[in-house]
Design a protein around this motif. Sequence first.
Motif, PDB file in Angstrom:
ATOM      1  N   SER A  38      -4.507  -3.529  -2.570  1.00  0.00           N
ATOM      2  CA  SER A  38      -3.936  -3.772  -1.244  1.00  0.00           C
ATOM      3  C   SER A  38      -4.960  -3.459  -0.162  1.00  0.00           C
ATOM      4  N   SER A  92     -10.577   0.457  -9.485  1.00  0.00           N
ATOM      5  CA  SER A  92      -9.236   0.651 -10.035  1.00  0.00           C
ATOM      6  C   SER A  92      -9.291   1.150 -11.474  1.00  0.00           C
ATOM      7  N   ASN A 122       5.245  -4.265  -8.404  1.00  0.00           N
ATOM      8  CA  ASN A 122       4.208  -4.152  -7.384  1.00  0.00           C
ATOM      9  C   ASN A 122       3.183  -5.265  -7.588  1.00  0.00           C
ATOM     10  N   LEU A 167       0.823  -1.207   0.000  1.00  0.00           N
ATOM     11  CA  LEU A 167       0.000   0.000   0.000  1.00  0.00           C
ATOM     12  C   LEU A 167       0.858   1.257   0.000  1.00  0.00           C
ATOM     13  N   THR A 187      -2.781   0.401  -4.921  1.00  0.00           N
ATOM     14  CA  THR A 187      -3.417   0.984  -3.738  1.00  0.00           C
ATOM     15  C   THR A 187      -4.778   0.360  -3.469  1.00  0.00           C
ATOM     16  N   SER A 202       2.678   1.673  -3.287  1.00  0.00           N
ATOM     17  CA  SER A 202       1.740   2.079  -4.332  1.00  0.00           C
ATOM     18  C   SER A 202       1.410   3.564  -4.216  1.00  0.00           C
ATOM     19  N   LEU A 203       1.254   4.054  -2.993  1.00  0.00           N
ATOM     20  CA  LEU A 203       0.980   5.474  -2.790  1.00  0.00           C
ATOM     21  C   LEU A 203       2.172   6.334  -3.196  1.00  0.00           C
TER      22      LEU A 203
END
Length: 249
Positions: free
Chosen positions: A62, A92, A214, A47, A59, A50-51
Motif C-alpha cells: 500500500s 515484504s 486485504n 494501509l 502495509t 494492514s497495520l
Amino acid sequence: MRNRNGIFWGIFLVLSAAILVVSQMHLLTYSFGFWTVVVTIFLAAVLIKSLVYFSIPGTVFSLAFLGIVYAKPLGITAIVPWTLLGAALLVSIGLSMIFRPLLAKHRPWMNYHKNFSKGHHGPFYSFDYTSEPDVKTVDDPDVNVYVKMGSSIRYVKSDDFSSANIDVSMGDAKVYFDNVKVNDTATISVNVSLGGAELFVPRNWNIIKGLDNNMGNITEVGNVENDIDSPDITIVGRVSLGNLKINYV
C-alpha cells in the motif's frame, strides 16, 4: 476482531476527513485531482487495515502504490513503477521472515508452528527447490499445512475432523476435505500471503466465513446442499495479496 474493526473504521474515517479537507483548502503546494484523492483514501484504508492486522505485505505494498500515485511531488518518478514494486516485494519477504515470531503472537492462525515435531501427523511443507508438488495423505483430526515458496497437496482423512491450519506464503496449496467426518463443528484457519490456496469441501457443509480480505481474491465454486443436520464449519483467517478458492464437491 470486532474491536480491531472499530479501530480500523475510526482511523479510516478520521484520515478520510483530513484528506478531503486538505485537498479542498489547497493547503499543499501540489494540486490533487479528484481520482487521486479517491485512490489515496482507498490505499490509506488498506494501509490502516494492514497495520491493525499486522500484515507486512499489505502495509509495504500500500505504501508502494501510494509512492506511485505521488511519484511526482515526491520526486521519485525515475524509480516507478517496477523498481518500486520490485523493492516492495523484496522488503515484504524480508520483513515477513524477520518478524514471523512476533507476528505469530498477534495472529492466532499462525501459532501452530510450534508443532513442527509432530512427524507424519503434521504435514508441513518445506521448500526443496523441486517443481513437483509435495503430496501427502493425512489421517488426523487436527491438520497443519505450511507452504512457503512451493506447492503442496493434502488429502485429509479423518472420522473426527476438528481443525485445520493452512499457511501459504509465495506458494500454493490444495487441501481436500471430502473424505472427512465432522461430529458437530470444526474450524479451518487460513493465512494466504502472495500465494494461493484451494479448499475442497463437502457440499453439505454449512460454511461460516470470518475471513479478512486485504487486496486478495476469495471465490466459491460449486453448489451448496446443506440441511438441518449439516455440520458447521468456520473458515477464518486472512488473505493478503493472494487467492482463496472454496470448492464444494
